[in-house]
Design an enzyme around this catalytic site. Structure first.
Site, PDB file in Angstrom:
ATOM      1  N   TYR B 312       0.850  -1.173   0.000  1.00 47.63           N
ATOM      2  CA  TYR B 312       0.000   0.000   0.000  1.00 47.63           C
ATOM      3  C   TYR B 312       0.886   1.221   0.000  1.00 47.63           C
ATOM      4  O   TYR B 312       1.935   1.241   0.637  1.00 47.63           O
ATOM      5  CB  TYR B 312      -0.868   0.048   1.260  1.00 47.63           C
ATOM      6  CG  TYR B 312      -1.893  -1.036   1.347  1.00 47.63           C
ATOM      7  CD1 TYR B 312      -1.569  -2.266   1.878  1.00 47.63           C
ATOM      8  CD2 TYR B 312      -3.197  -0.814   0.929  1.00 47.63           C
ATOM      9  CE1 TYR B 312      -2.517  -3.255   1.973  1.00 47.63           C
ATOM     10  CE2 TYR B 312      -4.150  -1.803   1.027  1.00 47.63           C
ATOM     11  CZ  TYR B 312      -3.803  -3.018   1.554  1.00 47.63           C
ATOM     12  OH  TYR B 312      -4.744  -3.990   1.657  1.00 47.63           O
ATOM     13  N   HIS B 320      -6.529   1.425  -2.158  1.00 48.22           N
ATOM     14  CA  HIS B 320      -6.340  -0.006  -2.339  1.00 48.22           C
ATOM     15  C   HIS B 320      -4.884  -0.295  -2.637  1.00 48.22           C
ATOM     16  O   HIS B 320      -4.138   0.574  -3.083  1.00 48.22           O
ATOM     17  CB  HIS B 320      -7.194  -0.490  -3.512  1.00 48.22           C
ATOM     18  CG  HIS B 320      -8.648  -0.535  -3.190  1.00 48.22           C
ATOM     19  ND1 HIS B 320      -9.175  -1.412  -2.267  1.00 48.22           N
ATOM     20  CD2 HIS B 320      -9.678   0.193  -3.654  1.00 48.22           C
ATOM     21  CE1 HIS B 320     -10.478  -1.214  -2.194  1.00 48.22           C
ATOM     22  NE2 HIS B 320     -10.815  -0.246  -3.018  1.00 48.22           N
ATOM     23  N   LYS B 367      -4.613  -4.919  -9.449  1.00 53.03           N
ATOM     24  CA  LYS B 367      -3.304  -4.900  -8.801  1.00 53.03           C
ATOM     25  C   LYS B 367      -2.301  -5.436  -9.802  1.00 53.03           C
ATOM     26  O   LYS B 367      -2.617  -6.248 -10.653  1.00 53.03           O
ATOM     27  CB  LYS B 367      -3.304  -5.795  -7.559  1.00 53.03           C
ATOM     28  CG  LYS B 367      -4.255  -5.307  -6.497  1.00 53.03           C
ATOM     29  CD  LYS B 367      -4.041  -6.048  -5.211  1.00 53.03           C
ATOM     30  CE  LYS B 367      -5.281  -6.018  -4.350  1.00 53.03           C
ATOM     31  NZ  LYS B 367      -5.844  -4.705  -4.112  1.00 53.03           N
TER      32      LYS B 367
END
Lengths: 490, 413
Positions: B312, B320, B367
């Site tokens: 993070y 996120h 991601k």
């Protein structure tokens, strides 16, 4: 009565669907909606339509009447579309002869747009003093001597199969076994009769000159999308390859940091983060391997990428928009390795390192323009092939604390009173200004508006594309060299 | 304890949002539990603190934790310490909560009537999941109805009508973006929360005399987090579970390594392992953890996304995670791998199908997948005596490879 299915619905392409399509695999995964293809009579190239409506499961009793009707229509449309005969104008057909002894197709008549990006010219001919089949490539081609050999267009096996599959090439195979490759005979003389069928072309040419079925599948897939592909290592001297990028000079681990970053680091109360960075990191740290000698730290391409490793760059891929000249290809946009997904595992670190070693560093893609800020944020877009040492990403601070020693140095420096330290930094930096002037002068202007670190972190500096072919399904992966140590968050 | 407002689309949303953001910036202002002074005095270096030179104006909270070997973690039982560790750097996880130790807050909320809407993160998630379940039921009903209608139209008239769009252009089947929970749903979700109310209304006046809830939650730190805190920042002391005495650094160093070696007892073995090895999972995971923490990332567990760690930028509260890290140890000497008692995961390159799986999972949640290769020195090259102290970290190395999908159809321009 099926008008609704025929007409593309105006409401369907909503923004949400576009969004989903970005996430999902999109067109190349799903099937076509055959009902929306133009009929066999049209000459317009068919556009791949959006997917039609899909039910998730049949209703009870094996599907309702409506569902069966829709399925039958779709199936019928597919059969009709495939059944249509494919034609090509006779004025754009090329003719060629396949010579198994040299694994090449000699194109006697070249027509069409394909040959601007395919094929290479070889000087091959028969002269009395030479053996047949001799390449004579070592003879300078422009040398005007007694025997000036005619240059002719030749195709590699994959190019030939591709053109035969498209129907743009009629390829003949000589019946006579002793046909000499240097003969400049016309196809009719060599092999009267019909040209090779696609099946025969596959049977003849797959397996030659390092062309496996997987590699051909990748080649054909990318060619159909519009890319231009060439081989990375030339099978013969005549084959034009892109000038290899000047191999990166081993970047010193201690890159000079910009003045501003040193100042910022001094006044930052998060200096503790910097002090914590003592674990060796980054791709420049020598990768030891017990089979190699200890002194050879950075693996040369020959050491690890021996014949046993399938991880070697095979294709150079150019985007359709890149101006491509056959005789002097520019630097490729992508480097592609093709492997069989069932027999070959993912590349190990050593294989990846040897692959990265030969690649040039790519500049960052330009960030999305956000109005006025684009001018200040835009990084240098010129490919770094010519000056690989000028690391465009060097605008960020390079951590010099890769071993245990620098933290002690930095701590001792920070323990001193500040103004001499600052002065020392400034004076120590001036010589660096002089020696690497073109690079350093630009960096202070970039630092106040640092480019987005996430862009660099997600793309990495060097990228290799690996195509894993699993019985016809191709998955492409991009492996990038990560640069987390150059973009710290604190 | 912070309370998370459910996102709403009212006009006051932006004001609430900026107020919330300002409040979060205040609460989570410190990236580490140890607070250093603002400029100009130069911050004390790591070396100075290790040597024990006391420099003034460094705020060190000195938290305390207990080693627990069955869970391979360090438990921080004091809630003050626990909240401090969470708020300054997002270390640890409440064992009865999703991330932040908020069990007490949830119990208090459950007791009181939650009419102000001050929900904890778990309650927000539960409410969102209930709404989504209702939406899916609604959608299934609408799809079935539309299909039945289309079927009837086809059978009777031979007409084929579209099932998603009505003739006037509106959507028959609801989409997630535009569906709104109806009043009945809200009343239903409100019901369970207020069902204990009838019992409490009688005791409303006696609320103060009600027995306060005992907080049975604790904060759980992984061994890597605990070691990071105690070795680098010196703000955590770990107690021996059997004797309740603080452990020394070398005892902790040995105990953490031994935690991964199977042993019959659950009491920490504080002596050096019989055969120290470079590929102890504690060392490997710690190196990766330390590397990314030192770069300023907040490192949390990534098991929800088939990865080892999630990175993070500032913390889970703010955004996120951007990156999912998979740790891939690489042995210098293949013989070490064969003789290893640990059988490290991902030590051999994995299959394409597995790579494809984790890549898809992470791409679905936006991601980027990062493979972190940790090189393990060969026992033949470096003697294992270096493993007696944390100075052995200089012999490893970490490098990253970014894995992304390549879609040629989209890379044409």
């Amino acid at each position: 009565m099926d008008d609704v299915l025929e007409r593309p619905s105006p409401q369907q392409p909503s923004s949400k669907d576009h969004n989903e399509e970005d996430q999902s695999s999109g067109d190349e995964d799903g099937g076509l909606d055959w009902t929306k293809l133009p009929g066999p009579g049209t000459t317009a190239r068919p556009v791949i339509p959006k997917r039609g409506e899909k039910d998730f499961e049949p209703t009870q009793e094996g599907g309702s009447g409506l569902q069966l009707h829709v399925l039958d229509r779709a199936r019928g449309a597919m059969v009709e579309a495939l059944r249509a005969g494919r034609s090509i104008s006779s004025k754009s057909i090329s003719y060629g002869i396949w010579y198994p002894s040299i694994d090449r197709v000699h194109v006697t008549t070249a027509r069409g747009i394909h040959f601007s990006t395919m094929g290479h010219s070889v000087a091959r001919g028969v002269s009395s003093s030479d053996n047949p089949g001799d390449n004579e490539a070592d003879r300078p081609l422009n040398h005007i001597s007694g025997s000036k050999l005619p240059k002719r267009l030749e195709l590699l096996p994959e190019e030939a199969i591709y053109l035969v599959e498209r129907g743009a090439l009629f390829c003949y195979k000589p019946i006579a076994q002793e046909s000499i490759p240097g003969d400049s005979l016309s196809p009719e003389e060599i092999s009267p009769g019909s040209p090779m069928s696609v099946q025969q072309a596959f049977a003849e040419m797959i397996g030659r000159e390092g062309m496996t079925l997987e590699r051909y599948q990748v080649y054909a897939y990318l060619k159909r999308l519009g890319f231009v592909l060439t081989r990375a290592d030339p099978p013969t001297i005549d084959y034009p390859v892109a000038a290899p990028p000047s191999l990166p000079i081993t970047r010193s681990l201690d890159q000079p940091r910009t003045v501003w970053h040193r100042l910022a680091a001094l006044f930052s109360r998060l200096d503790v983060f910097k002090a914590l960075r003592f674990i060796p990191c980054g791709h420049l740290v020598p990768l030891h391997k017990s089979s190699l000698s200890e002194t050879r730290s950075i693996p040369s391409p020959e050491s690890v990428a021996s014949a046993s490793s399938p991880y070697k760059v095979f294709f150079h891929v150019y985007k359709p928009s890149t101006p491509f000249r056959k005789t002097a290809p520019p630097a490729p946009d992508f480097y592609v390795v093709v492997v069989n997904a069932r027999t070959t595992a993912m590349p190990s670190l050593h294989e990846l390192t040897s692959l990265f070693y030969v690649l040039p560093e790519m500049p960052l893609p330009p960030p999305r323009k956000r109005g006025i800020q684009a001018s200040t944020k835009k990084p240098n877009n010129v490919p770094t092939v010519k000056s690989p040492s000028s690391n465009v990403l060097g605008q960020a601070s390079h951590d010099s604390s890769r071993t245990a020693h620098p933290p002690i140095q930095s701590s001792s420096q920070s323990a001193q009173p500040q103004s001499p330290t600052l002065f020392q930094h400034l004076t120590s930096f001036i010589p660096l200004f002089r020696t690497t002037a073109p690079k350093q002068i630009t960096t202070p202007t970039f630092v106040p508006n640092r480019p987005n670190p996430f862009l660099a972190l997600k793309t990495g500096t060097k990228t290799i594309v690996v195509a894993a072919v699993d019985s016809g399904s191709i998955s492409f992966f991009r492996f990038g060299e990560g640069v987390f140590e150059e973009w710290p968050m604190a | 304890m912070s309370q998370v407002q459910p996102p709403s689309r009212s006009k006051k949303f932006s004001q609430k949002f900026s107020a919330r953001r300002a409040e979060n910036n205040l609460i989570y202002a410190n990236p580490l539990p140890v607070i250093f002074p603002s400029p100009p005095p130069p911050p004390p270096s790591l070396l100075h603190r290790l040597l024990g030179i006391s420099v003034s104006h460094v705020e060190n909270p000195h938290c305390e934790g207990v080693l627990d070997l069955s869970t391979r973690s360090v438990w921080v039982l004091g809630m003050g310490d626990a909240m401090l560790l969470w708020q300054r750097g997002f270390f640890g996880k409440g064992d009865l909560s999703r991330s932040e130790p908020s069990w007490l807050a949830r119990q208090v909320n459950a007791r009181k009537q939650a009419k102000k809407g001050g929900l904890t993160s778990e309650e927000v998630t539960a409410k969102r999941r209930a709404e989504r379940k209702q939406f899916k039921l609604d959608r299934a009903k609408a799809m079935a109805a539309a299909a039945a209608e289309a079927e009837v139209a086809f059978q009777e008239q031979g007409r084929v009508i579209s099932t998603t769009y009505a003739p006037d252009g509106t959507r028959i089947i609801p989409s997630a973006a535009t569906w709104k929970p109806t009043r009945t749903q809200e009343a239903q979700t409100g019901e369970p929360a207020s069902s204990p109310k009838p019992e409490d209304t009688d005791d409303d006046e006696d609320d103060d005399e009600e027995e306060p809830i005992q907080n049975i939650e604790h904060l759980q730190l992984t061994l890597q987090e605990a070691f990071f805190l105690l070795w680098n920042l010196d703000c955590l002391s770990v107690l021996n579970p059997d004797t309740d005495t603080p452990l020394t650094l070398s005892q902790i160093w040995h105990a953490f390594q031994n935690a991964y070696i199977p042993s019959p007892t659950l009491s920490p073995s504080l002596n050096a392992p019989h055969s120290p090895r470079f590929d102890n999972p504690f060392l490997i995971n710690y190196i990766v953890y330390h590397h990314y923490r030192s770069l300023g990332w907040v490192v949390k567990n990534g098991i929800k996304f088939c990865a080892d760690y999630l990175l993070y930028k500032r913390g889970p509260i703010f955004s996120h995670a951007e990156f999912a890290i998979v740790v891939c140890p690489v042995y210098e000497d293949p013989a070490d791998q064969e003789s290893s008692p640990f059988n490290l995961q991902n030590a051999s390159p994995f299959s394409w199908s597995w790579l494809s799986t984790i890549n898809r999972v992470n791409a679905q949640v936006q991601k980027t997948l990062i493979l972190s290769y940790v090189t393990i020195p060969a026992r033949s090259r470096i003697s294992e005596d270096v493993l007696s102290s944390p100075a052995c970290f200089a012999h490893y190395s970490v490098r990253e490879v970014v894995v992304r999908r390549f879609i040629p159809a989209r890379m044409r321009d």
